[in-house]
Design an enzyme around this catalytic site. Structure first.
Site, PDB file in Angstrom:
ATOM      1  N   SER A   1      -3.894   2.610  -8.810  1.00 19.89           N
ATOM      2  CA  SER A   1      -4.739   3.811  -8.857  1.00 19.89           C
ATOM      3  C   SER A   1      -5.504   3.872 -10.164  1.00 19.89           C
ATOM      4  O   SER A   1      -4.993   3.458 -11.215  1.00 19.89           O
ATOM      5  CB  SER A   1      -3.870   5.065  -8.743  1.00 19.89           C
ATOM      6  OG  SER A   1      -4.659   6.223  -8.983  1.00 19.89           O
TER       7      SER A   1
ATOM      8  N   ASN B   1       0.793  -1.227   0.000  1.00 19.09           N
ATOM      9  CA  ASN B   1       0.000   0.000   0.000  1.00 19.09           C
ATOM     10  C   ASN B   1       0.830   1.284   0.000  1.00 19.09           C
ATOM     11  O   ASN B   1       0.393   2.304  -0.516  1.00 19.09           O
ATOM     12  CB  ASN B   1      -0.918  -0.021   1.232  1.00 19.09           C
ATOM     13  CG  ASN B   1      -1.507   1.333   1.541  1.00 19.09           C
ATOM     14  OD1 ASN B   1      -2.469   1.770   0.907  1.00 19.09           O
ATOM     15  ND2 ASN B   1      -0.922   2.048   2.513  1.00 19.09           N
TER      16      ASN B   1
ATOM     17  N   TYR C   1       3.894   9.115 -11.312  1.00 18.87           N
ATOM     18  CA  TYR C   1       3.005   8.304 -10.462  1.00 18.87           C
ATOM     19  C   TYR C   1       2.144   7.350 -11.306  1.00 18.87           C
ATOM     20  O   TYR C   1       2.016   6.166 -10.982  1.00 18.87           O
ATOM     21  CB  TYR C   1       2.131   9.264  -9.653  1.00 18.87           C
ATOM     22  CG  TYR C   1       1.124   8.629  -8.734  1.00 18.87           C
ATOM     23  CD1 TYR C   1       1.510   8.097  -7.499  1.00 18.87           C
ATOM     24  CD2 TYR C   1      -0.236   8.609  -9.056  1.00 18.87           C
ATOM     25  CE1 TYR C   1       0.570   7.544  -6.636  1.00 18.87           C
ATOM     26  CE2 TYR C   1      -1.179   8.063  -8.201  1.00 18.87           C
ATOM     27  CZ  TYR C   1      -0.769   7.538  -6.994  1.00 18.87           C
ATOM     28  OH  TYR C   1      -1.706   6.993  -6.144  1.00 18.87           O
TER      29      TYR C   1
ATOM     30  N   ILE D   1      -9.934   9.041  -2.954  1.00 19.85           N
ATOM     31  CA  ILE D   1     -10.229   8.613  -1.577  1.00 19.85           C
ATOM     32  C   ILE D   1      -9.788   9.712  -0.613  1.00 19.85           C
ATOM     33  O   ILE D   1      -8.714  10.303  -0.778  1.00 19.85           O
ATOM     34  CB  ILE D   1      -9.480   7.290  -1.248  1.00 19.85           C
ATOM     35  CG1 ILE D   1      -9.735   6.212  -2.321  1.00 19.85           C
ATOM     36  CG2 ILE D   1      -9.855   6.791   0.147  1.00 19.85           C
ATOM     37  CD1 ILE D   1     -11.154   5.729  -2.472  1.00 19.85           C
TER      38      ILE D   1
HETATM   39  P1  NAP Z   1      -1.206   8.607   2.641  1.00 24.49           P
HETATM   40  O1  NAP Z   1      -2.364   8.981   3.487  1.00 24.49           O
HETATM   41  O2  NAP Z   1      -0.335   9.692   2.088  1.00 24.49           O
HETATM   42  O3  NAP Z   1      -0.294   7.551   3.450  1.00 24.49           O
HETATM   43  C1  NAP Z   1       0.852   7.057   2.835  1.00 24.49           C
HETATM   44  C2  NAP Z   1       1.468   5.957   3.671  1.00 24.49           C
HETATM   45  O4  NAP Z   1       2.606   5.446   2.966  1.00 24.49           O
HETATM   46  C3  NAP Z   1       1.985   6.442   5.010  1.00 24.49           C
HETATM   47  O5  NAP Z   1       1.934   5.381   5.927  1.00 24.49           O
HETATM   48  C4  NAP Z   1       3.435   6.796   4.696  1.00 24.49           C
HETATM   49  O6  NAP Z   1       4.295   6.765   5.852  1.00 24.49           O
HETATM   50  C5  NAP Z   1       3.772   5.655   3.755  1.00 24.49           C
HETATM   51  N1  NAP Z   1       4.897   5.935   2.891  1.00 24.49           N
HETATM   52  C6  NAP Z   1       5.095   6.979   2.066  1.00 24.49           C
HETATM   53  N2  NAP Z   1       6.298   6.878   1.452  1.00 24.49           N
HETATM   54  C7  NAP Z   1       6.859   5.721   1.886  1.00 24.49           C
HETATM   55  C8  NAP Z   1       8.094   5.072   1.667  1.00 24.49           C
HETATM   56  N3  NAP Z   1       9.038   5.584   0.864  1.00 24.49           N
HETATM   57  N4  NAP Z   1       8.327   3.902   2.319  1.00 24.49           N
HETATM   58  C9  NAP Z   1       7.413   3.384   3.154  1.00 24.49           C
HETATM   59  N5  NAP Z   1       6.244   3.957   3.419  1.00 24.49           N
HETATM   60  C10 NAP Z   1       5.966   5.124   2.797  1.00 24.49           C
HETATM   61  O7  NAP Z   1      -1.639   7.766   1.360  1.00 24.49           O
HETATM   62  P2  NAP Z   1      -3.072   7.146   0.979  1.00 24.49           P
HETATM   63  O8  NAP Z   1      -3.866   8.192   0.315  1.00 24.49           O
HETATM   64  O9  NAP Z   1      -3.629   6.390   2.126  1.00 24.49           O
HETATM   65  O10 NAP Z   1      -2.610   6.141  -0.186  1.00 24.49           O
HETATM   66  C11 NAP Z   1      -2.291   4.779   0.073  1.00 24.49           C
HETATM   67  C12 NAP Z   1      -2.053   4.097  -1.250  1.00 24.49           C
HETATM   68  O11 NAP Z   1      -3.213   4.239  -2.068  1.00 24.49           O
HETATM   69  C13 NAP Z   1      -0.897   4.697  -2.044  1.00 24.49           C
HETATM   70  O12 NAP Z   1      -0.217   3.685  -2.728  1.00 24.49           O
HETATM   71  C14 NAP Z   1      -1.607   5.613  -3.030  1.00 24.49           C
HETATM   72  O13 NAP Z   1      -0.838   5.817  -4.181  1.00 24.49           O
HETATM   73  C15 NAP Z   1      -2.856   4.807  -3.308  1.00 24.49           C
HETATM   74  N6  NAP Z   1      -3.981   5.590  -3.811  1.00 24.49           N
HETATM   75  C16 NAP Z   1      -4.528   6.589  -3.070  1.00 24.49           C
HETATM   76  C17 NAP Z   1      -5.613   7.308  -3.585  1.00 24.49           C
HETATM   77  C18 NAP Z   1      -6.280   8.411  -2.818  1.00 24.49           C
HETATM   78  O14 NAP Z   1      -7.196   9.033  -3.377  1.00 24.49           O
HETATM   79  N7  NAP Z   1      -5.916   8.690  -1.582  1.00 24.49           N
HETATM   80  C19 NAP Z   1      -6.114   6.981  -4.851  1.00 24.49           C
HETATM   81  C20 NAP Z   1      -5.532   5.947  -5.571  1.00 24.49           C
HETATM   82  C21 NAP Z   1      -4.472   5.263  -5.036  1.00 24.49           C
HETATM   83  P3  NAP Z   1       4.574   8.131   6.729  1.00 24.49           P
HETATM   84  O15 NAP Z   1       3.292   8.394   7.497  1.00 24.49           O
HETATM   85  O16 NAP Z   1       5.730   7.818   7.602  1.00 24.49           O
HETATM   86  O17 NAP Z   1       4.838   9.213   5.727  1.00 24.49           O
END
Ligand code: NAP
Length: 247
Positions: free
Chosen positions: A142, A90, A155, A188
């Site tokens: 995504s 994730n 990305y 999301i």
């Molecule tokens: P988020 O709230 O920004 O959380 C990101 C998480 O990933 C945090 O735990 C962060 O740790 C960790 N992280 C970031 N860089 C990292 C690295 N280099 N090594 C290890 N951990 C790392 O993200 P989210 O929105 O929940 O997204 C989660 C996943 O869903 C991602 O892959 C994102 O691309 C995908 N996604 C999200 C959306 C959306 O709308 N939100 C849509 C499509 C896909 P820290 O807290 O220590 O920074």
């Protein structure tokens, strides 16, 4: 390996979608391991939520952009210590910019974290799951990898790569009783999308047939299904969780 505790590892499980997956998989009965890269507090909070609900959880710092750190983590915390039932790939991050202005590090870092990091975690998990003769791997990609998204060449390329990886890994690992699927969220509500301004949010909302943004829990339910007995015959699939949005 009957004595080891059934465990779900969620990279980036400290907040956002990863946290929701951790809480949901803990409800399914797994011990959960959540990782973060730089912010321990949200990870502690996730573990606290799970433990207060009667589950088991631990958090670890792991930069998935660092290959050696991944190798060390699996060797020291996973191999022969837990039964790795589920890996949720994730963790992800963005560094947006128009492609003509995108610097080398901006391109490579996003590929390194979102694609290479997920690959190396999958590779380590696969070796362990092959010995276990079972396992579930779920990659979080995504909807933008399918549609494209201006400002996200790095990305979207990484997330599209993750889709190809999902299909190949599913074929290679199916004979070992390991399923590999991807969940492709739309928009999301998390910290990642909180940074977008009101105008952009309204533009996205107009494109979502279900007329609301998704919640991390919407994604977590799909992940839990793919990890459940009901998901046993599903592999190599990309499940969109996007309110009908294909941009
Ligand atoms: P988020 O709230 O920004 O959380 C990101 C998480 O990933 C945090 O735990 C962060 O740790 C960790 N992280 C970031 N860089 C990292 C690295 N280099 N090594 C290890 N951990 C790392 O993200 P989210 O929105 O929940 O997204 C989660 C996943 O869903 C991602 O892959 C994102 O691309 C995908 N996604 C999200 C959306 C959306 O709308 N939100 C849509 C499509 C896909 P820290 O807290 O220590 O920074």
């Amino acid at each position: 390996m009957p004595d080891l505790i059934k465990t779900a590892l969620i990279t980036g499980g400290s907040r956002g979608i990863g946290r929701a997956c951790a809480i949901r998989l803990a409800k399914s009965g797994y011990q959960v391991f959540v990782t973060y890269v730089s912010r321990p507090e949200p990870a502690f909070e996730t573990c606290k939520i799970i433990e207060e609900a009667g589950g088991q959880a631990s958090s670890f710092a792991l930069d998935i952009g660092d290959h050696q750190a991944i190798v060390d983590f699996f060797k020291e915390k996973i191999k022969d210590r837990v039964f790795l039932s589920v890996l949720v790939n994730n963790a992800g991050s963005t560094m947006d910019g128009l492609l003509v202005r995108m610097g080398q590090e901006q391109w490579e870092k996003v590929l390194r974290v979102n694609l290479s990091g997920s690959f190396f975690c999958l590779q380590q998990a696969a070796k362990i799951m092959m010995r276990q003769k079972t396992g579930r791997i779920i990659n979080i990609t995504s909807v933008t990898a399918q549609s494209g998204n201006p400002g996200q060449a790095n990305y979207t390329a990484a997330k599209a790569g993750l889709m190809g990886l999902t299909r190949t890994a599913a074929l290679e690992l199916a004979p070992r009783n390991i399923t590999v699927n991807a969940v492709a969220p739309g928009f999301i509500e998390t910290d990642m999308t909180a940074a977008l301004n009101q105008e952009v949010r309204e533009r996205y909302l107009e494109m979502i047939p279900l007329k609301r943004f998704g919640y991390p829990e919407d994604v977590a339910e799909s992940v839990a299904f793919l990890a459940s007995p009901g998901g046993a015959y599903i592999t190599g699939q990309i499940l969109g969780v996007n309110g009908g949005m294909y941009m």
